[in-house]
Design a protein around this motif. Sequence first.
Motif, mmCIF file in Angstrom:
data_model
loop_
_atom_site.group_PDB
_atom_site.id
_atom_site.type_symbol
_atom_site.label_atom_id
_atom_site.label_comp_id
_atom_site.label_asym_id
_atom_site.label_seq_id
_atom_site.Cartn_x
_atom_site.Cartn_y
_atom_site.Cartn_z
ATOM 1 N N GLN A 1 62.520 -21.249 9.688
ATOM 2 C CA GLN A 1 64.391 -21.304 9.429
ATOM 3 C C GLN A 1 64.288 -20.401 8.345
ATOM 4 N N THR A 2 63.615 -20.163 7.329
ATOM 5 C CA THR A 2 64.388 -19.262 6.172
ATOM 6 C C THR A 2 64.109 -17.770 6.631
ATOM 7 N N ILE A 3 63.547 -17.445 7.417
ATOM 8 C CA ILE A 3 63.523 -15.886 8.515
ATOM 9 C C ILE A 3 64.821 -16.207 8.714
ATOM 10 N N MET A 4 65.227 -16.947 9.871
ATOM 11 C CA MET A 4 66.199 -16.644 10.435
ATOM 12 C C MET A 4 67.604 -17.138 9.234
ATOM 13 N N LYS A 5 67.653 -17.787 8.756
ATOM 14 C CA LYS A 5 68.961 -17.282 7.249
ATOM 15 C C LYS A 5 69.494 -16.222 6.965
ATOM 16 N N THR A 6 68.058 -15.942 6.281
ATOM 17 C CA THR A 6 68.097 -14.527 6.035
ATOM 18 C C THR A 6 68.049 -13.205 7.096
ATOM 19 N N ALA B 1 72.120 -10.011 8.011
ATOM 20 C CA ALA B 1 71.937 -8.512 7.650
ATOM 21 C C ALA B 1 72.278 -8.561 9.276
ATOM 22 N N THR B 2 73.404 -7.748 9.469
ATOM 23 C CA THR B 2 74.037 -7.726 11.255
ATOM 24 C C THR B 2 73.006 -6.292 11.567
ATOM 25 N N ASP B 3 72.476 -5.364 11.360
ATOM 26 C CA ASP B 3 71.262 -4.371 11.456
ATOM 27 C C ASP B 3 69.584 -5.115 11.457
ATOM 28 N N GLY B 4 69.861 -6.432 11.315
ATOM 29 C CA GLY B 4 68.256 -6.345 10.673
ATOM 30 C C GLY B 4 67.231 -6.482 9.580
ATOM 31 N N LEU B 5 66.417 -6.152 8.893
ATOM 32 C CA LEU B 5 65.763 -6.234 8.272
ATOM 33 C C LEU B 5 64.336 -6.225 8.613
ATOM 34 N N THR B 6 63.805 -4.947 7.317
ATOM 35 C CA THR B 6 62.357 -4.430 7.748
ATOM 36 C C THR B 6 61.648 -5.459 7.575
ATOM 37 N N VAL C 1 63.795 -16.376 19.922
ATOM 38 C CA VAL C 1 63.842 -16.062 18.834
ATOM 39 C C VAL C 1 64.819 -14.918 18.433
ATOM 40 N N VAL C 2 63.668 -14.376 17.667
ATOM 41 C CA VAL C 2 63.678 -12.736 16.984
ATOM 42 C C VAL C 2 62.888 -11.534 18.015
ATOM 43 N N VAL C 3 63.012 -10.394 17.710
ATOM 44 C CA VAL C 3 62.609 -9.085 18.124
ATOM 45 C C VAL C 3 62.133 -8.542 17.196
ATOM 46 N N VAL D 1 63.491 -5.744 11.790
ATOM 47 C CA VAL D 1 63.476 -7.111 13.035
ATOM 48 C C VAL D 1 64.747 -7.700 13.249
ATOM 49 N N VAL D 2 65.307 -8.266 14.061
ATOM 50 C CA VAL D 2 66.737 -8.602 14.474
ATOM 51 C C VAL D 2 66.591 -9.849 15.094
ATOM 52 N N TYR D 3 67.989 -10.481 15.744
ATOM 53 C CA TYR D 3 67.796 -11.797 16.097
ATOM 54 C C TYR D 3 67.878 -10.894 18.329
ATOM 55 N N THR D 4 67.180 -11.735 18.448
ATOM 56 C CA THR D 4 67.732 -12.041 19.874
ATOM 57 C C THR D 4 69.068 -11.813 20.339
ATOM 58 N N VAL D 5 69.302 -12.756 19.935
ATOM 59 C CA VAL D 5 70.690 -13.389 20.269
ATOM 60 C C VAL D 5 72.369 -13.181 19.201
#
Length: 883
Positions: A814-819, A823-828, A855-857, A863-867
């Motif tokens: 959940q911490t990763i998901m909230k962080t 970030a619209t374009d994802g984070l390294t 959940v993520v890709v 790393v970005v959200y899948t959805v």
Amino acid sequence: MPEFPTYRGELPACLNPFNPRHYLLLTYWVFFRPTALKCYLYQAAPELYQAGAGLGIFRTVRVRAYRNLYFMMPMTAFFLGFLLTAPFPLINIVVLDIPIDVFKWAEGVAGSVAVGVAVGVAVGVAFGVDRGVAFGVAFGVAFGVAFGVAGGVGGGVAVGVAFGVAFGVAVGVAVGVAIGVGALRAIFYPVQWVLSLLSLSGKVKHPLLWDEFIVFPLSDIRHSLTQTLQRDEQQGLRELAEIMSNPFQRWLMQKILYNHLHQQEQPLHFTYKRILNNADLNTYVFAPVHPEHWERVPNHCQLFLGELAGKWVKIFYSDGNASEKLVWWLTKSFREHRTTPLTEFAGLLYFLYEPAQEPEYFVNILNQEEAKDDYTNIKHYPNGEEISQSFAAFTTFLNYKNLADLTGARQFTAALPDINTAIRPMVLIALTRLGEIGAEVATYQDASSRVNKLAALGRAAESLEELKAYINTEVNEPERYIFQAIIEQWQPLITEGSGELGRFTITEPIVNPFVAGNPVTGSLFVGRDDVLRRLEELWTVPKPPSVILFGHRRMGKTSILQNLGTRFGNQSQIIDFNMQRVGFVKDTSKLLYNLALTCYDSLAPEQQSALGEPTAFSEDDPYNAFDRFLKKLDKHRQNQRLLVTVDEFEVIEKGINAGSLDPNLLDFWRATIQTYPWFIMAFAGLHNLEEMRHDYWHPLFGSVTAIPVSFLTTGAARQLMIQPAPDFPLDYDPDAIDEIINLTRGQPYLVQLICYSLVSRFNRQTFEEGVERERRFTLHDVRAVIESKEFFRDGNAYFAGVWVQAESADNAQQTIMKTLADATDGLTIAELAVQTQLSDNILDHALTVLARHDVVVKQPDKVVYTVELMRRWVREKVPAEMV
């Protein structure tokens, strides 16, 4: 359209003025066979011959064949004038002993011919403006000859005869020519009669075959022509057609044709193969001259049919009708008048042999009781049933007046005879295609989808166009004309049906076909071919394995289980054993008893009666009780497999943890599916077996195949959007579809939720707010729905479920998901490590679990959200204190 007559004899490409033989040939053409002169002119320049307008004689001087003919006309006219008047002075001198001045006779002939040719050419040119070059040339020669004869003989009867010759040759009317020339050549009749007798030996050609103008009867040609028909039927029919072009000899040819037809073992085969399908008979009865003759003069096929039926065949549609009919009446008594089913059917074919007629013409003919008798009374002849059924089909199809009628065509053509034994296979093929078009119309009527309706009518319209091309090349007259009338009758019906669909308007709120949250079936269940193909691969082997379908919430696992019946229902009995419904059971015995009852309830009544309803299982030994039930069931299952679907299988783990279910249950199920290959279990849940925490799941590892259930493909998501129901009337702009796919990544629940919201918004705007709008969704509509306050509220069950599933002891997921949500374009990964303050091991493990649950890709560099919608929900709905 018929072909221009082919001259069967010597026909030079160009007459040579320096060849004496060509003068004799031209004399023969004008005096005995004027059709040859027309063939010569047509052969030299078909376009000029057929033009029928302009000063033809001036347009043709550039053609050598015409120039030579113009040069040779006066010489030929002089020769014919002397030839035709020679008998008169000879009779005066030899028979009547009356002296005659030969020089004055010659001077009279020469002067009259000169005047006649000059006047004839002038008049021919004038007439050529209206009727074409051939008319003018023939008229010039004939008029010159006529005046030469008149001048040489001195008037009286000869003048009238001469004008008959001029009129007959020029117009091409065989009657006028025959009367005029026949009378002038009466002196040669004895010679031709002798020649007709000698023709019986076969060494001399019968005069009827080389003289078009014979009026008087000659020695019977019936014997020699009948022998030719028996020896070489094709040649005999050609000779029959040539002689039949002379109206004075037509009665004799009718008798020969009548007798030959009725002597056939297969007379209908003769009618179609030797008459209607005979290319040699598809020629004009006389060589056309006037422009309208090219369209209206019949061919020899039609003439044969009319004569067999005892009908007067109209050859001319302007000049000459009265004289033609007069000759027909004069010779009518000589014809064969006995009617038979064959002659009556020939009469029906004759009346149907009319090109470019309105459908009503054929309807009026075929609807008559007499016509029905004509094609019904030939049934007892070979192939008569084929013809009778096809004409009955013609009559029925021509009477179709509305689109619904066309649905009966397939049933009507299903009983047609075998094409391989037919004498008109192309006709039966065309009728079969009409039946297939009727089947498409039936598909249109049965379809509930506007799209499917339009597709069915589109296929029907395309098939009609293909059939039109087919009959124009493959089907002969008169059936070709009937098919053309049927197509002309059917096309407006199909076009009108398509137009009504195109004019469809929405007059009441649209029933929302999208389902957001519940399992879907029917047309809404799309895009799971990969999973179903994998199941087919696994379940088509002798000992099929059980499976587990896993994936995160609302991915469509339950929908797959509920739609297995459409794919495997014929060979498997689907047993729906949803753990949510049986989760209240208190112990293992009641769980297995419920499973046995569910299996029993799925059986057919006769199977239930033979098996007997299972009684409650003992708590002490439920496993043996269930095993005995399966053994008895094995005897009555009738080679069917039992496919037991177990949805929400995590409930089993909860029951084991709560102490209500025996951990040995899973080991028992493993043994059961190994003992009974026909007993297959399909589990569905959030986790695969490797994620289960307790050892009691391990027994299933070797016997259950795990199949992931993930997002819909782009194509499947698109299909779900544009055709969620058979009659969905709304469309999408392409960028609206792309936006939905980008926001959802093909997550089926979210696709359904967005589309459900779009339809609700359309209904509200159209019928509550009175907004006039198009029947299509735009990018603006999609964004308006996503930004509404209701959207994330309605989808909260899904979003919250994914969030809760990510709970862990260390709260890393959940911490990763909230962080990542900020970030619209994802984070390294390095950025995530810094912002989440998680250790490398914990971060890597959490990312692996989140990626496994879609959940993520994890991309190569970030790393970005899948959805995307999940990211927005976490950013906007999850407060910081929840992390």
